[in-house]
Design a protein around this motif. Sequence first.
Motif, PDB file in Angstrom:
ATOM      1  N   ARG A  35       7.461 -31.655  -7.075  1.00 27.32           N
ATOM      2  CA  ARG A  35       8.725 -31.929  -6.373  1.00 27.32           C
ATOM      3  C   ARG A  35       9.316 -33.263  -6.809  1.00 27.32           C
ATOM      4  O   ARG A  35      10.520 -33.381  -7.079  1.00 27.32           O
ATOM      5  N   ASP A  36       8.449 -34.308  -6.881  1.00 23.60           N
ATOM      6  CA  ASP A  36       8.946 -35.634  -7.258  1.00 23.60           C
ATOM      7  C   ASP A  36       9.418 -35.649  -8.710  1.00 23.60           C
ATOM      8  O   ASP A  36      10.441 -36.263  -9.034  1.00 23.60           O
ATOM      9  N   LEU A  37       8.670 -34.978  -9.593  1.00 24.43           N
ATOM     10  CA  LEU A  37       9.043 -34.991 -11.017  1.00 24.43           C
ATOM     11  C   LEU A  37      10.369 -34.260 -11.237  1.00 24.43           C
ATOM     12  O   LEU A  37      11.221 -34.717 -12.005  1.00 24.43           O
ATOM     13  N   VAL A  38      10.554 -33.137 -10.540  1.00 25.36           N
ATOM     14  CA  VAL A  38      11.814 -32.394 -10.654  1.00 25.36           C
ATOM     15  C   VAL A  38      12.969 -33.284 -10.194  1.00 25.36           C
ATOM     16  O   VAL A  38      14.011 -33.378 -10.835  1.00 25.36           O
ATOM     17  N   ARG A  39      12.753 -33.980  -9.111  1.00 24.22           N
ATOM     18  CA  ARG A  39      13.781 -34.877  -8.571  1.00 24.22           C
ATOM     19  C   ARG A  39      14.102 -35.988  -9.578  1.00 24.22           C
ATOM     20  O   ARG A  39      15.231 -36.462  -9.689  1.00 24.22           O
ATOM     21  N   LEU A  40      13.064 -36.418 -10.349  1.00 25.86           N
ATOM     22  CA  LEU A  40      13.264 -37.464 -11.354  1.00 25.86           C
ATOM     23  C   LEU A  40      13.823 -36.903 -12.664  1.00 25.86           C
ATOM     24  O   LEU A  40      14.033 -37.647 -13.624  1.00 25.86           O
ATOM     25  N   GLY A  41      14.024 -35.595 -12.704  1.00 21.64           N
ATOM     26  CA  GLY A  41      14.601 -34.991 -13.912  1.00 21.64           C
ATOM     27  C   GLY A  41      13.601 -34.741 -15.032  1.00 21.64           C
ATOM     28  O   GLY A  41      13.984 -34.518 -16.176  1.00 21.64           O
ATOM     29  N   VAL A  42      12.313 -34.758 -14.699  1.00 23.46           N
ATOM     30  CA  VAL A  42      11.275 -34.528 -15.709  1.00 23.46           C
ATOM     31  C   VAL A  42      11.030 -33.026 -15.862  1.00 23.46           C
ATOM     32  O   VAL A  42      11.016 -32.293 -14.873  1.00 23.46           O
ATOM     33  N   GLU A  43      10.841 -32.586 -17.097  1.00 28.51           N
ATOM     34  CA  GLU A  43      10.474 -31.195 -17.336  1.00 28.51           C
ATOM     35  C   GLU A  43       9.013 -31.005 -16.926  1.00 28.51           C
ATOM     36  O   GLU A  43       8.143 -31.785 -17.335  1.00 28.51           O
ATOM     37  N   VAL A  44       8.748 -29.994 -16.107  1.00 26.84           N
ATOM     38  CA  VAL A  44       7.392 -29.784 -15.596  1.00 26.84           C
ATOM     39  C   VAL A  44       6.874 -28.416 -16.037  1.00 26.84           C
ATOM     40  O   VAL A  44       7.499 -27.390 -15.769  1.00 26.84           O
ATOM     41  N   VAL A  45       5.730 -28.429 -16.732  1.00 25.23           N
ATOM     42  CA  VAL A  45       5.079 -27.198 -17.186  1.00 25.23           C
ATOM     43  C   VAL A  45       3.910 -26.935 -16.243  1.00 25.23           C
ATOM     44  O   VAL A  45       3.053 -27.797 -16.074  1.00 25.23           O
ATOM     45  N   VAL A  46       3.891 -25.742 -15.661  1.00 24.64           N
ATOM     46  CA  VAL A  46       2.945 -25.498 -14.570  1.00 24.64           C
ATOM     47  C   VAL A  46       2.113 -24.252 -14.809  1.00 24.64           C
ATOM     48  O   VAL A  46       2.637 -23.213 -15.215  1.00 24.64           O
ATOM     49  N   HIS A  47       0.810 -24.383 -14.552  1.00 27.94           N
ATOM     50  CA  HIS A  47       0.000 -23.179 -14.382  1.00 27.94           C
ATOM     51  C   HIS A  47      -0.535 -23.165 -12.957  1.00 27.94           C
ATOM     52  O   HIS A  47      -1.119 -24.152 -12.496  1.00 27.94           O
ATOM     53  N   ASP A  48      -0.330 -22.036 -12.269  1.00 24.43           N
ATOM     54  CA  ASP A  48      -0.932 -21.865 -10.951  1.00 24.43           C
ATOM     55  C   ASP A  48      -1.636 -20.515 -10.923  1.00 24.43           C
ATOM     56  O   ASP A  48      -1.084 -19.512 -11.396  1.00 24.43           O
ATOM     57  N   ARG A  49      -2.848 -20.538 -10.381  1.00 28.59           N
ATOM     58  CA  ARG A  49      -3.680 -19.335 -10.357  1.00 28.59           C
ATOM     59  C   ARG A  49      -2.966 -18.198  -9.629  1.00 28.59           C
ATOM     60  O   ARG A  49      -3.076 -17.037  -9.979  1.00 28.59           O
ATOM     61  N   ASP A  50      -2.198 -18.588  -8.593  1.00 27.05           N
ATOM     62  CA  ASP A  50      -1.466 -17.604  -7.807  1.00 27.05           C
ATOM     63  C   ASP A  50      -0.121 -17.335  -8.484  1.00 27.05           C
ATOM     64  O   ASP A  50       0.812 -18.115  -8.372  1.00 27.05           O
ATOM     65  N   GLY A  51      -0.027 -16.201  -9.167  1.00 25.54           N
ATOM     66  CA  GLY A  51       1.178 -15.880  -9.924  1.00 25.54           C
ATOM     67  C   GLY A  51       2.424 -15.733  -9.063  1.00 25.54           C
ATOM     68  O   GLY A  51       3.546 -15.769  -9.562  1.00 25.54           O
ATOM     69  N   ALA A  52       2.249 -15.593  -7.747  1.00 24.26           N
ATOM     70  CA  ALA A  52       3.391 -15.319  -6.867  1.00 24.26           C
ATOM     71  C   ALA A  52       4.425 -16.450  -6.902  1.00 24.26           C
ATOM     72  O   ALA A  52       5.631 -16.201  -6.822  1.00 24.26           O
ATOM     73  N   LEU A  53       3.949 -17.702  -7.037  1.00 30.14           N
ATOM     74  CA  LEU A  53       4.889 -18.822  -7.028  1.00 30.14           C
ATOM     75  C   LEU A  53       5.839 -18.746  -8.226  1.00 30.14           C
ATOM     76  O   LEU A  53       7.010 -19.102  -8.120  1.00 30.14           O
ATOM     77  N   ALA A  54       5.335 -18.275  -9.373  1.00 29.64           N
ATOM     78  CA  ALA A  54       6.170 -18.178 -10.580  1.00 29.64           C
ATOM     79  C   ALA A  54       7.282 -17.150 -10.392  1.00 29.64           C
ATOM     80  O   ALA A  54       8.340 -17.246 -11.014  1.00 29.64           O
ATOM     81  N   ARG A  55       7.038 -16.164  -9.521  1.00 33.70           N
ATOM     82  CA  ARG A  55       8.025 -15.104  -9.310  1.00 33.70           C
ATOM     83  C   ARG A  55       8.973 -15.408  -8.152  1.00 33.70           C
ATOM     84  O   ARG A  55       9.865 -14.630  -7.844  1.00 33.70           O
ATOM     85  N   GLU A  56       8.760 -16.547  -7.507  1.00 35.66           N
ATOM     86  CA  GLU A  56       9.555 -16.919  -6.325  1.00 35.66           C
ATOM     87  C   GLU A  56      10.896 -17.495  -6.788  1.00 35.66           C
ATOM     88  O   GLU A  56      10.957 -18.610  -7.287  1.00 35.66           O
ATOM     89  N   THR A  57      11.954 -16.716  -6.654  1.00 34.31           N
ATOM     90  CA  THR A  57      13.237 -17.141  -7.230  1.00 34.31           C
ATOM     91  C   THR A  57      14.161 -17.807  -6.210  1.00 34.31           C
ATOM     92  O   THR A  57      15.230 -18.291  -6.570  1.00 34.31           O
ATOM     93  N   HIS A  58      13.728 -17.843  -4.949  1.00 36.93           N
ATOM     94  CA  HIS A  58      14.626 -18.398  -3.934  1.00 36.93           C
ATOM     95  C   HIS A  58      14.420 -19.885  -3.712  1.00 36.93           C
ATOM     96  O   HIS A  58      15.264 -20.546  -3.132  1.00 36.93           O
ATOM     97  N   ASP A  59      13.287 -20.412  -4.188  1.00 38.41           N
ATOM     98  CA  ASP A  59      12.999 -21.831  -3.969  1.00 38.41           C
ATOM     99  C   ASP A  59      13.585 -22.649  -5.122  1.00 38.41           C
ATOM    100  O   ASP A  59      13.209 -22.473  -6.276  1.00 38.41           O
TER     101      ASP A  59
END
Lengths: 278, 278
Positions: B22-46
């Motif tokens: 959240r903080d990095l996005v706010r600072l304009g940094v590109e963030v590359v993420v792996h999360d075990r729970d694939g559901a977050l990657a498919r969450e298009t409303h957040d």
Amino acid sequence: VTDESSPIGIVGLGLIGGSIARDLVRLGVEVVVHDRDGALARETHDPVLRRLRFVDAPVEVMRASLVVIAVPVGAAGEVLRALAPAVTDRHVLVDVGSTKRDIIARAHALGIAARFVGCHPLAGDHRSGWAASRQALFTGAPVSICPAPETGTDAVETALAFWRRLGGCVEIETADAHDARMAYASHLPHAASVALALALGAAGVPPGRLGPGGRDVARLAGGSPVLWRDILLANRDSVIPAIRDFEAALRRIRETVESADLERMETVLAGARDWSRG
Amino acid sequence: VTDESSPIGIVGLGLIGGSIARDLVRLGVEVVVHDRDGALARETHDPVLRRLRFVDAPVEVMRASLVVIAVPVGAAGEVLRALAPAVTDRHVLVDVGSTKRDIIARAHALGIAARFVGCHPLAGDHRSGWAASRQALFTGAPVSICPAPETGTDAVETALAFWRRLGGCVEIETADAHDARMAYASHLPHAASVALALALGAAGVPPGRLGPGGRDVARLAGGSPVLWRDILLANRDSVIPAIRDFEAALRRIRETVESADLERMETVLAGARDWSRG
């Protein structure tokens, strides 16, 4: 015995007594107050204090028919003794202490058990004194009322109406049930917090090195030593077995850490987590 | 090795990893993420999740030169192993776990200790998961950085700059010093809270019967059993003596209550109060 416009007496203007006074003033009730610390009576800049009628001796609050004894557990017996000679059938005395068996026994010994209603509002925090008091402290707070067998029904009803007027959620129970429950729900958490503070102090870890979780667990250790000395000793018959249960739980945790058994460790922690989810 | 515009990798989008994102996005940094729970990657409303670049395998986060391993203590070793083959001199890996000796030993065993900086931000609460993450979680939070002897100076400086950018108050210490201190400052309070929950559960007192003080002491018991299983066992050499100290403090309190000695009781409680005043 009291109507909405009757004056109400308060002995002790600390966190609890002060918060009661604030609410009563806001409700337009005349409040007669005795506080051991005369300085509050001379404080002319505080708009709430200015509206209270301070009296010099505890017994003078008996001009009110409903009197709230809001001093620490260890001092309540003495206040009760000072008020006892002035108690008539028109009076109702209530207290606010964390233990109920001891003060009810005292009222009985003084021959005023019929007019005394042991009460305990579960509100406030580790701070104390008028400076810590606040408006609406009792809104939604659980309040135990513990009548003795000889307590008059009208006295119980007066106490009930008083706490409901302040927004409390009243529950009537015996002093035995109350004290046994509070040993676990309040006095044991306090002892746990104190033990943590002592262990951290001995290890040279100051409060500033704690994270938010540790700070919460250690917070109660900042409470008044005299107040808590008297609470723990007044309820010692119930507090001792509660601490022993806690010691057993702690030993179980330590032995599980020693075992380094993943499954056993998870089971212990899941037991605590399940409890916390109600 | 990184400048302000370089992408940053995160493995694990829970309370800590999510808050960093959240903080990095706010600072304009590109963030590359792996999360075990694939559901977050498919969450298009957040709106925050939409701005993260999700990758399918942990090792793909290594396209960033600074990578934050933000998974529970018990899972961090496996993530480190998955990333190790891709580590080059341009990479810096940091973690966020509550124990440091174990993960640094793991980095050493994998031959990547020069590019790994063990870190521990003291922030968050007993909750977990993306839903519990928030902006500015690290503002003013203490962050320990525990370099190993072989850790590159540039890697330490990158870690330092990263946490300072998120508002953390960074302190550099050895893993031994950190783990010994955390046994008292964090893991012991957790064990105390769990022991209270177990004792209250055994006595049939539900969380709803606690006052505000008891709730604070019992709050940590709601933490994740798996996360805390791994923390307590990873740091068991330091946790066991800390629990023993706590047991001794508790025994002292119980014996003082048993003695019913007013002066002794007040002395014990005053010791805890004095500690809490710093």
